[in-house]
Design an enzyme around this catalytic site. Structure first.
Site, PDB file in Angstrom:
ATOM      1  N   GLY A  92     -38.187  -9.915  11.868  1.00  0.00           N
ATOM      2  CA  GLY A  92     -38.747 -10.507  13.072  1.00  0.00           C
ATOM      3  C   GLY A  92     -38.480 -11.993  13.110  1.00  0.00           C
ATOM      4  CE  LYS A  93     -36.487 -17.410  12.085  1.00  0.00           C
ATOM      5  NZ  LYS A  93     -36.439 -17.528  10.630  1.00  0.00           N
ATOM      6  CB  SER A  94     -41.851 -16.063  16.959  1.00  0.00           C
ATOM      7  OG  SER A  94     -42.469 -16.848  15.957  1.00  0.00           O
TER       8      SER A  94
END
Length: 413
Positions: A110-112
């Protein structure tokens, strides 16, 4: 079932863009798995509107991407960057899928990120932006679906804001030690890069790291700690650069003194003989470590590289075209999904400790990073040698195989 087969002659590499099409010439991947892995599992586009004082309202786009969670919850940092795009966050989330799978960490990718310039923000404004971001994705954090960490433009203080809003120790990693972080987390990525360089020197160059000369592009968190660890291992670090330029000393740089110089002046420039970033990339050294930004080894300069080995400290520092040139020239490249995975390994240790209540020392963190990277390195090198494929293809084949196996066992495919 995933079966690895030799790479056809002329097969082009490049991770992660086009990677599955390439890997389908290296290994047999079930069509349903390709369908799932070629797109993100979940994407969120958010709009932040934050009043930081009576006269200032900050607005910004924010993005959250889960690439694949077959092996565990989405794990990845929160990036603050002025020109951040959904495409960039999507790419970084995918890389996290492969890093965690390759090193055997039970997380997904994931990443944001938030499209703001961190240099333009006051500490108070940064805190308020983080609080609003937590408010918007609260359900993702509370359920443990997404476990953030620091990335470019963020650090332990911002992770402490997340903890302060939720009071769930395991909901975020990279926290300050005083509020549940683990010692060694800050330097973990650099530790992993240095360990990968040491192992690669022994296996690919037939040298101990203490016999090697090293050039490092980038002197931020990753580059500086990589330099410190390599120097402590006895390596001769002859060149280091930052965004303003570089410093070179054929007899080796004093890394600790260079760190003090940068703290005082804001740059490594002026510490020793000055060189440019492009000149650093073409130095005649044993090991070149691009640890700054992506795409620095490309079609236009890969032919000028004189290093005998490249260890990718940054995410995606080698373009597919540059990678092809380096491979044709016989220069081995240790890919980013292995070399810079120390950070996520340390994050797993912190997450595990937060859930169990155990106390962890820096030496334990270093030891686990070394162990996980060594195991992944040996698997990668063995597969590369057995099948006649590049180290990048071998690393990706192992990572994809682990994810596909998890999807099979969960009934996704």
């Amino acid at each position: 079932m995933v079966e690895v087969k030799p790479l056809k002659e002329g097969g082009k590499v490049g991770e992660p863009e086009g990677k599955l099409a390439v890997l389908n010439r290296v290994m047999r991947i079930p069509p349903r798995a390709i369908e799932l892995l070629e797109r993100a599992e979940k994407e969120m586009i958010l709009f932040l509107n934050v009043r930081v004082d009576d006269r200032t309202v900050i607005t910004a786009d924010a993005f959250v991407v889960y690439h694949n969670t077959a092996r565990g919850p989405a794990k990845g940092g929160i990036r603050f960057a002025p020109n951040l795009t959904l495409s960039e966050v999507r790419d970084l989330a995918e890389r996290m899928t492969w890093k965690t799978a390759l090193t055997g960490i039970p997380f997904g990718g994931g990443k944001s990120g938030i499209a703001v310039d961190p240099k333009s923000l006051t500490p108070y404004a940064k805190r308020e932006i983080m609080r609003e971001f937590v408010h918007l994705i609260r359900s993702e954090l509370v359920t443990g679906s997404y476990i953030p960490a620091p990335d470019l433009g963020t650090g332990p203080r911002e992770m402490a804001v997340i903890y302060g809003e939720l009071h769930i120790p395991e909901c975020v990693t990279g926290k300050p030690v005083a509020v549940g972080g683990v010692p060694g987390r800050r330097e973990a990525t650099g530790r992993g890069v240095a360990t990968a360089a040491r192992l690669a020197a022994q296996r690919m160059l037939g040298k101990e790291i203490s016999e090697c000369t090293v050039a490092i592009q980038g002197f931020g968190n990753v580059g500086s700690w990589t330099a410190r660890f390599l120097s402590s291992m006895g390596a001769k670090v002859v060149a280091i650069s930052d965004s303003k330029g570089g410093a070179f000393d054929g007899d080796g740089l004093d890394v600790e003194e260079l760190s003090k110089h940068k703290a005082e002046t804001g740059s490594v420039v002026g510490f020793a003989e000055e060189i440019s970033n492009e000149e650093l990339l073409s130095l005649d050294v044993d090991i070149l470590i691009p640890a700054a930004v992506e795409g620095v080894l490309r079609e236009g300069n890969a032919g000028d590289v004189r290093a005998k080995l490249i260890v990718e400290g940054a995410n995606g520092p080698t373009t597919p075209e540059g990678d092809e040139i380096l491979r044709e020239r016989g220069i081995p490249v240790i890919p980013d999904i292995l070399a810079n995975s120390g950070g996520v390994i340390a994050s797993y240790i912190e997450w595990r400790s937060a859930k169990s209540g155990s106390i962890t020392s820096a030496s334990e963190v270093y030891g686990t990073i070394d162990e996980r990277i060594k195991l992944a390195f040996e698997r990668m090198a063995k597969l590369s040698e057995e099948r006649g494929i590049s180290y990048r293809d071998a690393a990706m084949a192992i990572a994809v195989g682990e994810v596909v196996r998890a999807m099979e066992e969960r009934g996704w495919i």
